[in-house]
Write a protein that holds these residues in place. Structure first.
Motif, PDB file in Angstrom:
ATOM      1  N   THR A   6       0.999  -1.015   0.059  1.00 21.87           N
ATOM      2  CA  THR A   6      -0.223   0.297  -0.256  1.00 21.87           C
ATOM      3  C   THR A   6       0.788   0.992  -0.189  1.00 21.87           C
ATOM      4  O   THR A   6       1.718   1.502   0.434  1.00 21.87           O
ATOM      5  CB  THR A   6      -1.166  -0.132   1.126  1.00 21.87           C
ATOM      6  OG1 THR A   6      -1.737  -1.631   1.301  1.00 21.87           O
ATOM      7  CG2 THR A   6      -1.528   1.138   1.076  1.00 21.87           C
ATOM      8  N   ILE A   7       0.461   1.890  -0.954  1.00 22.45           N
ATOM      9  CA  ILE A   7       1.489   3.632  -0.541  1.00 22.45           C
ATOM     10  C   ILE A   7       0.483   4.505  -0.859  1.00 22.45           C
ATOM     11  O   ILE A   7      -1.024   4.887  -1.806  1.00 22.45           O
ATOM     12  CB  ILE A   7       2.434   3.918  -2.451  1.00 22.45           C
ATOM     13  CG1 ILE A   7       2.957   2.160  -2.169  1.00 22.45           C
ATOM     14  CG2 ILE A   7       3.057   4.810  -1.938  1.00 22.45           C
ATOM     15  CD1 ILE A   7       3.610   2.750  -3.586  1.00 22.45           C
ATOM     16  N   PRO A  15       4.318  -5.058  -5.578  1.00 23.82           N
ATOM     17  CA  PRO A  15       5.118  -3.388  -5.698  1.00 23.82           C
ATOM     18  C   PRO A  15       5.969  -3.533  -7.085  1.00 23.82           C
ATOM     19  O   PRO A  15       6.851  -2.354  -6.799  1.00 23.82           O
ATOM     20  CB  PRO A  15       5.909  -3.980  -5.139  1.00 23.82           C
ATOM     21  CG  PRO A  15       6.385  -5.363  -4.860  1.00 23.82           C
ATOM     22  CD  PRO A  15       5.130  -6.377  -5.148  1.00 23.82           C
ATOM     23  N   GLU A 124       2.930  11.298  -9.450  1.00 18.74           N
ATOM     24  CA  GLU A 124       4.548  11.164  -9.336  1.00 18.74           C
ATOM     25  C   GLU A 124       4.827  12.559  -9.866  1.00 18.74           C
ATOM     26  O   GLU A 124       4.835  13.235 -10.868  1.00 18.74           O
ATOM     27  CB  GLU A 124       5.060  10.444  -9.783  1.00 18.74           C
ATOM     28  CG  GLU A 124       6.802  10.015  -9.364  1.00 18.74           C
ATOM     29  CD  GLU A 124       7.650   8.612 -10.355  1.00 18.74           C
ATOM     30  OE1 GLU A 124       8.092   8.195  -9.654  1.00 18.74           O
ATOM     31  OE2 GLU A 124       7.227   9.062 -12.032  1.00 18.74           O
ATOM     32  N   ILE A 162       3.795  11.707  -5.252  1.00 21.04           N
ATOM     33  CA  ILE A 162       4.671  10.763  -4.725  1.00 21.04           C
ATOM     34  C   ILE A 162       5.881  12.061  -5.349  1.00 21.04           C
ATOM     35  O   ILE A 162       5.513  12.677  -6.521  1.00 21.04           O
ATOM     36  CB  ILE A 162       4.925   9.612  -6.047  1.00 21.04           C
ATOM     37  CG1 ILE A 162       3.490   8.492  -5.617  1.00 21.04           C
ATOM     38  CG2 ILE A 162       5.949   8.873  -5.259  1.00 21.04           C
ATOM     39  CD1 ILE A 162       3.529   7.431  -6.917  1.00 21.04           C
ATOM     40  N   ASP A 185       3.266  12.260  -0.277  1.00 22.42           N
ATOM     41  CA  ASP A 185       2.708  11.194   0.874  1.00 22.42           C
ATOM     42  C   ASP A 185       3.904   9.793   0.459  1.00 22.42           C
ATOM     43  O   ASP A 185       3.599   8.991   0.800  1.00 22.42           O
ATOM     44  CB  ASP A 185       1.380  10.651  -0.240  1.00 22.42           C
ATOM     45  CG  ASP A 185       0.531  12.323   0.405  1.00 22.42           C
ATOM     46  OD1 ASP A 185      -0.051  11.870   1.615  1.00 22.42           O
ATOM     47  OD2 ASP A 185       0.085  12.780  -0.999  1.00 22.42           O
ATOM     48  N   ALA A 186       4.498   9.944  -0.248  1.00 18.29           N
ATOM     49  CA  ALA A 186       5.422   9.349  -0.805  1.00 18.29           C
ATOM     50  C   ALA A 186       6.720   9.603  -1.686  1.00 18.29           C
ATOM     51  O   ALA A 186       6.587  10.870  -1.945  1.00 18.29           O
ATOM     52  CB  ALA A 186       5.212   8.169  -1.583  1.00 18.29           C
ATOM     53  N   SER A 188       9.903   8.697  -4.490  1.00 17.34           N
ATOM     54  CA  SER A 188      10.523   7.450  -5.627  1.00 17.34           C
ATOM     55  C   SER A 188      11.894   8.627  -5.607  1.00 17.34           C
ATOM     56  O   SER A 188      12.548   8.936  -5.735  1.00 17.34           O
ATOM     57  CB  SER A 188       9.540   7.767  -6.462  1.00 17.34           C
ATOM     58  OG  SER A 188       9.439   8.815  -7.351  1.00 17.34           O
ATOM     59  N   PRO A 237       6.653   6.033   2.645  1.00 16.48           N
ATOM     60  CA  PRO A 237       6.753   4.808   1.934  1.00 16.48           C
ATOM     61  C   PRO A 237       7.668   5.828   0.792  1.00 16.48           C
ATOM     62  O   PRO A 237       7.441   6.569  -0.262  1.00 16.48           O
ATOM     63  CB  PRO A 237       5.914   4.110   1.303  1.00 16.48           C
ATOM     64  CG  PRO A 237       4.420   5.148   0.999  1.00 16.48           C
ATOM     65  CD  PRO A 237       4.906   6.311   2.588  1.00 16.48           C
ATOM     66  N   ILE A 239       9.520   4.463  -3.093  1.00 16.45           N
ATOM     67  CA  ILE A 239       9.286   4.288  -4.393  1.00 16.45           C
ATOM     68  C   ILE A 239      10.922   3.349  -4.859  1.00 16.45           C
ATOM     69  O   ILE A 239      11.059   4.976  -5.084  1.00 16.45           O
ATOM     70  CB  ILE A 239       8.354   4.004  -5.356  1.00 16.45           C
ATOM     71  CG1 ILE A 239       7.012   4.496  -4.278  1.00 16.45           C
ATOM     72  CG2 ILE A 239       8.357   3.222  -6.688  1.00 16.45           C
ATOM     73  CD1 ILE A 239       6.368   5.545  -5.472  1.00 16.45           C
ATOM     74  N   THR A 259       8.682   0.581  -0.406  1.00 18.82           N
ATOM     75  CA  THR A 259       7.424  -0.111   0.082  1.00 18.82           C
ATOM     76  C   THR A 259       7.184  -0.873  -1.539  1.00 18.82           C
ATOM     77  O   THR A 259       6.677  -1.900  -1.750  1.00 18.82           O
ATOM     78  CB  THR A 259       6.443   0.888   0.322  1.00 18.82           C
ATOM     79  OG1 THR A 259       7.235   0.937   1.373  1.00 18.82           O
ATOM     80  CG2 THR A 259       5.703   0.422  -0.304  1.00 18.82           C
ATOM     81  N   THR A 294       5.439  -7.333   2.732  1.00 19.40           N
ATOM     82  CA  THR A 294       5.602  -6.205   3.621  1.00 19.40           C
ATOM     83  C   THR A 294       6.504  -7.044   4.448  1.00 19.40           C
ATOM     84  O   THR A 294       7.494  -5.868   5.120  1.00 19.40           O
ATOM     85  CB  THR A 294       4.015  -5.888   4.396  1.00 19.40           C
ATOM     86  OG1 THR A 294       3.375  -6.699   4.714  1.00 19.40           O
ATOM     87  CG2 THR A 294       3.651  -4.704   3.027  1.00 19.40           C
TER      88      THR A 294
END
Lengths: 302, 256
Positions: A6-7, A15, A124, A162, A185-186, A188, A237, A239, A259, A294
C-alpha cells in the motif's frame, strides 16, 4: 502468499511498477507484457502543454547502462487525458501519472486537470529531470525549493503525491525530509545520475545536450544506498528504482526500505523485465517462506 | 506481434573490410518486410542496448534473416565473432518498411550508400517495377553487387572512382542519364539530403530510410526522433519516432 503493498492508501497487487519515461503510457510495451500483471504503470512525464524535447542524439550507451537527454518530450495533458488514460483504464493496474513543469503554475495546471480523473491513483511529481534547463531539477536540488513546490502542490492535488527525488544532491535525506515535512505522501528515488560521454574519434559529445541522465544496472548500488539512507530518515513510503534488472535487484531495494519498485531502463533491454520481476519476487517468497511481502520492507539486518 | 527471441546463426562471413554478412534462423522472418530492422543484443552485459540492424534479405523457406552490418563498436564487434550454431538474442520485427505499393509498376530508383546498401537487396527482390539500382561505395571493396544484379540493372559509384562512376549515387544518375518516377533510398545523411533535394526539383516522391541512436526500438523512449513538417501523432510536436513511425519516411515530410 500476499504480494500486496500500500502506498498512500492505494493498494497495489504487487510492488512492481514502471519507471517514468521508460514505458510511455504502456501502449508500446502492451505488445510484450500483460499490463494487468503490473502493480502500477507510471507514465512518461506530462506537462501542461506539449514539449518538443531536446535535439538528437538523445541517447548513448555507457558501461552497464545508458545516458539519456530526451528533454521530456510529451504531448501535453490534454492529449494525454484523451488518449493515454482511456488506454490504461482498460487494464487492471494502478495508474500513476508523472507530472513535469517549468514553473509551479505549470505543475498546478496539470495537477488540477487530473483532479477529476478518478482512474488516476497517484501523481508522481518530477522535480528531478536533469535534462531540462528550466523548472524540473531546479525544484529538486534545493531543500527549500522542494519544500515550497511540494506544499503548493499538496494544496491543489486531489490524489496523493509522490515526489521523485534526484540523486544529484549532496545529501538525499535532507531533500527527503523537506518533501515529507511539506506533506508529500511518498517518495520515489532515484532519478537518473547526471553523466557525460565523449566520442574520442569525432571529439564530440555523445549527446547533443552534452550531459544526460545515467540509468541502467551500473547505477544500482548508488540507488540502493540512497533508498536505504532515505528509509532511515523518513516515515513515508519509498518507491525504489535505479538499474533494476531482476527480481533479486527488486528485493534488494525492498530490503533496503522500498515499499515498491520500478523497472526503468531495463525495459529497453528486455521488454519482459517487469513481468519477470513480478514472477521472480513470488519465487523468492516461496523459497524463503515469506507470507507477506510487506515483511521484507526494510528488513535488511545491520 | 513484436517479440524478443533467440535466433540461431546459420552462417557468417566478412564480405568487405569490417562488413559482415550473417544469416540467422528465426520465426520472426515470416513477418519481415524490406526496410524493417531488428535489434540485436550483445551477450556482454556491459553493452546493454539492442543494436538496430536493417534486414538485408528474408528467406521464408528457411525462416531466416540476412543481416549485413559494419563493425561500428563493441557490440557489432562481438557479433562479428558469431559462427554457425551460435545463439543470438534479437528484438523484432521493428519499424515500417518501404511502401512497395508506391513503386509498383513505376520507374524507380533503388539507392543505397555504404552500409545503407543492405536493405536495398530485399527491396529490389520484392518490388515489381522498372528498377534502376544505384549503389555507392567508398572504394573497390564492393558488397552485395552480385546479389542486387539478380533483380535489376545495377549502377555503381565509388568515391575514389575505382569502380563505376566517380563520386556518389547522385553522380551515377547523371552519368548514366537515368530518370525515375519514385525513389527508395537508404544511406548516409548527406546522400539522403541530396536525394530529398533531387526529388523536390524533379517533383517526384522519395522514400528515405533514416537512422539515429536508439534505445528501446519500440517507440517508448523517444530517443530517436526526426523533425517533421507536420505535427507528429504521438507527441504532437513535429518529432516523429524513427523506430516506429519510420525508419522509412516520405522525404518531403522530414526536416533532415
Amino acid at each position: 502468499m500476499n504480494t500486496k503493498v500500500t502506498i498512500a492508501g492505494v493498494e497495489l497487487k504487487n510492488p512492481v511498477m514502471t519507471g517514468s519515461g521508460t514505458f510511455g503510457s504502456g501502449m508500446e510495451y502492451s505488445e510484450f507484457v500483460d499490463l494487468n500483471q503490473l502493480g502500477a504503470v507510471v507514465t512518461k512525464g506530462v506537462a501542461n502543454v506539449p514539449w518538443p524535447g531536446n535535439p538528437t542524439p538523445r541517447v548513448a550507451e555507457v558501461y552497464g547502462g545508458m545516458l539519456n537527454a530526451i528533454g521530456l518530450q510529451n504531448p501535453g495533458i490534454d492529449v494525454f487525458m484523451e488518449r493515454d488514460i482511456p488506454f490504461l483504464k482498460q487494464y487492471d493496474t494502478k495508474i500513476i501519472v508523472n507530472v513535469c513543469g517549468k514553473s509551479v503554475e505549470d505543475y498546478i495546471d496539470v495537477v488540477e486537470k487530473l483532479s477529476d480523473e478518478e482512474a488516476v491513483a497517484l501523481l508522481e511529481i518530477n522535480v528531478s529531470c536533469p535534462n531540462v534547463k528550466e523548472g524540473a531539477i531546479a525544484f529538486g536540488q534545493k531543500a527549500d525549493a522542494l519544500y515550497n513546490i511540494t506544499s503548493e502542490l499538496k494544496k491543489h492535488a486531489k490524489q496523493p503525491i509522490i515526489m521523485k527525488l534526484s540523486p544529484n544532491v549532496t545529501d538525499i535525506t535532507e531533500m527527503a525530509r523537506a518533501a515529507e515535512a511539506a506533506g508529500a505522501d511518498a517518495l520515489s528515488l532515484i532519478n537518473t545520475i547526471t553523466g557525460m560521454k565523449i566520442d574520442i574519434h569525432r571529439r564530440k559529445f555523445a549527446l547533443a545536450n552534452k550531459t544526460g541522465g545515467m540509468s541502467g544496472p551500473a547505477i544500482k548500488p548508488v540507488a540502493v544506498r540512497m533508498v536505504y539512507q532515505t528509509a532511515q530518515a523518513v516515515k513515508i513510503p519509498i518507491i525504489g528504482m535505479g538499474g533494476i534488472a531482476t527480481a533479486e535487484d527488486a528485493i534488494e531495494f525492498i530490503l533496503a526500505g522500498a515499499t515498491a519498485v520500478s523497472v526503468g531502463a531495463m525495459n529497453f533491454v528486455n521488454p519482459y523485465t517487469t513481468v519477470e520481476v513480478v514472477k521472480g519476487i513470488e519465487d523468492y517468497m516461496k523459497q524463503y517462506k515469506v507470507e507477506n511481502l510487506t515483511d521484507l520492507i526494510g528488513a535488511v539486518q545491520g | 506481434m513484436k517479440a524478443k527471441t533467440t535466433a540461431t546463426v546459420i552462417s557468417q562471413k566478412e564480405i568487405a573490410a569490417n562488413i559482415f554478412d550473417m544469416w540467422i534462423e528465426t520465426e520472426l522472418a515470416k513477418e519481415a518486410h524490406p526496410g524493417q530492422f531488428v535489434g540485436v543484443y550483445p551477450k556482454n552485459k556491459s553493452t546493454i542496448l539492442p543494436r538496430p540492424i536493417s534486414i538485408c534479405e528474408v528467406s521464408e523457406e528457411k525462416n531466416a534473416l540476412r543481416l549485413v552490418y559494419r563493425i561500428a563498436g563493441q557490440g557489432t564487434g562481438e557479433f562479428s565473432g558469431l559462427t554457425a550454431g551460435d545463439c543470438v538474442e534479437i528484438l523484432g520485427i521493428l519499424g515500417n518498411g518501404f511502401p512497395l505499393e508506391e513503386g509498383k509498376g513505376k520507374k524507380v530508383f533503388l539507392m543505397g550508400g555504404g552500409i545503407g546498401v543492405p536493405p536495398i537487396l530485399q527491396l529490389s527482390k520484392e518490388l515489381e517495377a522498372d528498377k534502376s539500382i544505384l549503389v555507392g561505395y567508398r572504394d573497390a571493396h564492393l558488397f552485395l553487387k552480385e546479389d542486387l544484379e539478380q533483380y535489376g540493372k545495377v549502377y555503381v559509384a565509388t568515391e575514389d572512382g575505382s569502380v563505376g562512376t566517380k563520386g556518389n549515387v547522385m553522380d551515377a544518375i547523371a552519368a548514366n542519364g537515368l530518370d525515375a518516377d519514385v525513389i527508395f533510398a537508404c544511406g548516409p545523411m548527406p546522400m539522403l539530403r541530396a536525394i530529398k533535394k533531387y526529388a523536390g526539383e524533379h517533383q517526384i516522391k522519395a522514400y528515405i530510410s533514416l537512422e539515429e541512436h536508439m534505445a528501446c526500438g519500440v517507440g517508448a523512449c523517444l530517443g530517436c526522433v526526426v523533425k517533421t513538417k507536420e505535427v507528429d501523432h504521438h507527441s504532437h510536436v513535429h518529432n516523429a519516432r524513427i523506430c516506429t513511425d519510420g525508419p522509412v519516411f516520405d522525404a518531403e515530410e522530414v526536416d533532415i
